[in-house]
Design a protein around this motif. Structure first.
Motif, mmCIF file in Angstrom:
data_model
loop_
_atom_site.group_PDB
_atom_site.id
_atom_site.type_symbol
_atom_site.label_atom_id
_atom_site.label_comp_id
_atom_site.label_asym_id
_atom_site.label_seq_id
_atom_site.Cartn_x
_atom_site.Cartn_y
_atom_site.Cartn_z
ATOM 1 N N HIS A 146 0.783 -1.273 -0.154
ATOM 2 C CA HIS A 146 0.033 -0.011 -0.092
ATOM 3 C C HIS A 146 0.768 1.166 -0.119
ATOM 4 O O HIS A 146 0.600 2.262 -0.678
ATOM 5 C CB HIS A 146 -0.926 -0.070 1.330
ATOM 6 C CG HIS A 146 -1.928 1.063 1.121
ATOM 7 N ND1 HIS A 146 -2.987 1.017 0.442
ATOM 8 C CD2 HIS A 146 -1.981 2.131 1.849
ATOM 9 C CE1 HIS A 146 -3.893 2.221 0.280
ATOM 10 N NE2 HIS A 146 -3.095 2.776 1.488
ATOM 11 N N ASN A 175 -4.206 9.307 -2.866
ATOM 12 C CA ASN A 175 -4.710 7.886 -2.846
ATOM 13 C C ASN A 175 -6.106 7.995 -2.164
ATOM 14 O O ASN A 175 -6.875 7.264 -2.227
ATOM 15 C CB ASN A 175 -3.817 7.355 -1.876
ATOM 16 C CG ASN A 175 -3.823 6.004 -1.433
ATOM 17 O OD1 ASN A 175 -4.007 5.125 -2.350
ATOM 18 N ND2 ASN A 175 -4.302 5.605 -0.270
ATOM 19 N N LYS A 211 -8.733 8.305 -4.611
ATOM 20 C CA LYS A 211 -9.195 7.062 -5.262
ATOM 21 C C LYS A 211 -9.556 6.172 -4.280
ATOM 22 O O LYS A 211 -10.799 5.423 -4.668
ATOM 23 C CB LYS A 211 -7.615 6.401 -5.697
ATOM 24 C CG LYS A 211 -6.894 6.732 -6.683
ATOM 25 C CD LYS A 211 -6.058 5.959 -7.269
ATOM 26 C CE LYS A 211 -4.591 6.005 -6.575
ATOM 27 N NZ LYS A 211 -3.369 5.179 -7.271
ATOM 28 N N GLN A 212 -9.299 5.928 -3.105
ATOM 29 C CA GLN A 212 -10.139 5.241 -2.278
ATOM 30 C C GLN A 212 -11.729 5.734 -1.909
ATOM 31 O O GLN A 212 -12.529 4.728 -1.859
ATOM 32 C CB GLN A 212 -9.569 5.294 -0.696
ATOM 33 C CG GLN A 212 -8.082 4.521 -0.578
ATOM 34 C CD GLN A 212 -8.229 2.942 -0.945
ATOM 35 O OE1 GLN A 212 -9.299 2.376 -0.461
ATOM 36 N NE2 GLN A 212 -7.346 2.483 -1.440
ATOM 37 N N LYS A 224 -13.490 7.223 -4.310
ATOM 38 C CA LYS A 224 -14.184 6.805 -5.451
ATOM 39 C C LYS A 224 -14.364 5.511 -5.601
ATOM 40 O O LYS A 224 -15.479 5.082 -6.053
ATOM 41 C CB LYS A 224 -13.226 7.291 -6.681
ATOM 42 C CG LYS A 224 -13.300 8.599 -6.916
ATOM 43 C CD LYS A 224 -12.368 9.124 -8.417
ATOM 44 C CE LYS A 224 -12.275 10.703 -8.473
ATOM 45 N NZ LYS A 224 -11.516 11.134 -9.515
ATOM 46 N N ARG A 225 -13.705 4.482 -5.056
ATOM 47 C CA ARG A 225 -14.024 3.085 -4.999
ATOM 48 C C ARG A 225 -15.129 2.877 -3.924
ATOM 49 O O ARG A 225 -15.685 1.985 -4.365
ATOM 50 C CB ARG A 225 -12.686 2.403 -4.458
ATOM 51 C CG ARG A 225 -12.709 1.005 -4.438
ATOM 52 C CD ARG A 225 -11.494 0.253 -4.005
ATOM 53 N NE ARG A 225 -11.062 0.438 -2.618
ATOM 54 C CZ ARG A 225 -11.731 -0.138 -1.497
ATOM 55 N NH1 ARG A 225 -12.560 -1.081 -1.737
ATOM 56 N NH2 ARG A 225 -11.274 0.216 -0.356
ATOM 57 N N MET A 226 -15.113 3.531 -2.811
ATOM 58 C CA MET A 226 -16.093 3.290 -1.942
ATOM 59 C C MET A 226 -17.469 4.040 -2.211
ATOM 60 O O MET A 226 -18.583 3.499 -2.179
ATOM 61 C CB MET A 226 -15.819 3.866 -0.557
ATOM 62 C CG MET A 226 -14.625 3.374 -0.230
ATOM 63 S SD MET A 226 -13.832 4.061 1.391
ATOM 64 C CE MET A 226 -15.159 3.806 2.615
ATOM 65 N N ASP A 227 -17.279 4.956 -3.085
ATOM 66 C CA ASP A 227 -18.716 5.661 -3.685
ATOM 67 C C ASP A 227 -19.050 5.223 -4.818
ATOM 68 O O ASP A 227 -18.972 5.477 -6.157
ATOM 69 C CB ASP A 227 -18.428 7.200 -4.007
ATOM 70 C CG ASP A 227 -19.735 8.103 -4.196
ATOM 71 O OD1 ASP A 227 -20.728 7.509 -4.295
ATOM 72 O OD2 ASP A 227 -19.366 8.971 -4.835
ATOM 73 N N ARG A 228 -19.554 3.977 -4.755
ATOM 74 C CA ARG A 228 -20.020 3.159 -5.714
ATOM 75 C C ARG A 228 -21.092 3.803 -6.830
ATOM 76 O O ARG A 228 -21.117 3.277 -8.207
ATOM 77 C CB ARG A 228 -20.484 1.882 -5.436
ATOM 78 C CG ARG A 228 -19.451 0.957 -4.653
ATOM 79 C CD ARG A 228 -20.056 -0.429 -4.224
ATOM 80 N NE ARG A 228 -18.688 -1.097 -3.666
ATOM 81 C CZ ARG A 228 -18.606 -2.397 -3.614
ATOM 82 N NH1 ARG A 228 -19.319 -2.922 -4.114
ATOM 83 N NH2 ARG A 228 -17.566 -2.811 -3.195
ATOM 84 N N GLU A 285 -23.359 1.488 0.866
ATOM 85 C CA GLU A 285 -22.185 1.339 0.201
ATOM 86 C C GLU A 285 -21.167 0.895 1.155
ATOM 87 O O GLU A 285 -20.285 -0.011 0.972
ATOM 88 C CB GLU A 285 -21.737 2.575 -0.398
ATOM 89 C CG GLU A 285 -22.460 3.037 -1.550
ATOM 90 C CD GLU A 285 -22.249 4.283 -2.172
ATOM 91 O OE1 GLU A 285 -22.498 4.658 -3.494
ATOM 92 O OE2 GLU A 285 -22.182 5.391 -1.358
ATOM 93 N N LEU A 288 -19.195 -2.745 1.135
ATOM 94 C CA LEU A 288 -17.729 -2.766 1.198
ATOM 95 C C LEU A 288 -17.182 -3.685 2.406
ATOM 96 O O LEU A 288 -16.341 -4.324 2.318
ATOM 97 C CB LEU A 288 -17.095 -1.536 1.606
ATOM 98 C CG LEU A 288 -17.275 -0.393 0.234
ATOM 99 C CD1 LEU A 288 -16.878 1.039 0.629
ATOM 100 C CD2 LEU A 288 -16.138 -0.872 -0.823
ATOM 101 N N GLN A 322 -17.713 -7.166 1.128
ATOM 102 C CA GLN A 322 -16.438 -7.356 0.373
ATOM 103 C C GLN A 322 -15.160 -7.873 1.130
ATOM 104 O O GLN A 322 -14.645 -8.702 0.858
ATOM 105 C CB GLN A 322 -16.515 -6.517 -0.556
ATOM 106 C CG GLN A 322 -15.238 -6.591 -1.592
ATOM 107 C CD GLN A 322 -15.351 -5.364 -2.633
ATOM 108 O OE1 GLN A 322 -15.755 -4.565 -2.564
ATOM 109 N NE2 GLN A 322 -14.205 -5.467 -3.453
#
Length: 98
Positions: free
Chosen positions: A41, A61, A64-65, A67-71, A81, A85, A88
């Protein structure tokens, strides 16, 4: 009767020690995997490869995190969401449990 009690106690102690040894090995493996993942990481965040994480690299970073979480891309992370997560992560964790 006394030898039977002593033998039972010895067997229980032996089983407990074996379980503790196995647990310690599992924890050691988990700790090592966590260290490896943390290092990966950090390397991922260090976009210029200088061995340090700048404020800009950290924020990039984080973006990016997020955006990944805000599906659904609405700019917010909803309880649904977060639940997705969490599920997952639990599935991923189960796949990588020693």
């Amino acid at each position: 009767m006394q030898p039977l009690i002593s033998l039972t106690a010895l067997l229980l102690l032996s089983t407990s020690l074996t379980s503790l040894t196995s647990l310690a090995a599992d924890r050691s493996l988990v700790t090592e995997r966590m260290k490896e993942r943390m290092q990966q990481h950090i390397q991922m965040m260090d976009s210029n490869g200088d061995g340090q994480i700048s404020h800009d690299e950290y924020l990039a970073n984080a973006e990016k995190q997020f955006k990944r979480m805000d599906r659904d891309g609405d700019g917010q992370i909803s309880p649904e969401e977060r639940a997705q997560l969490h599920e997952q992560m639990m599935q991923h964790r189960g796949e990588h449990t020693p």
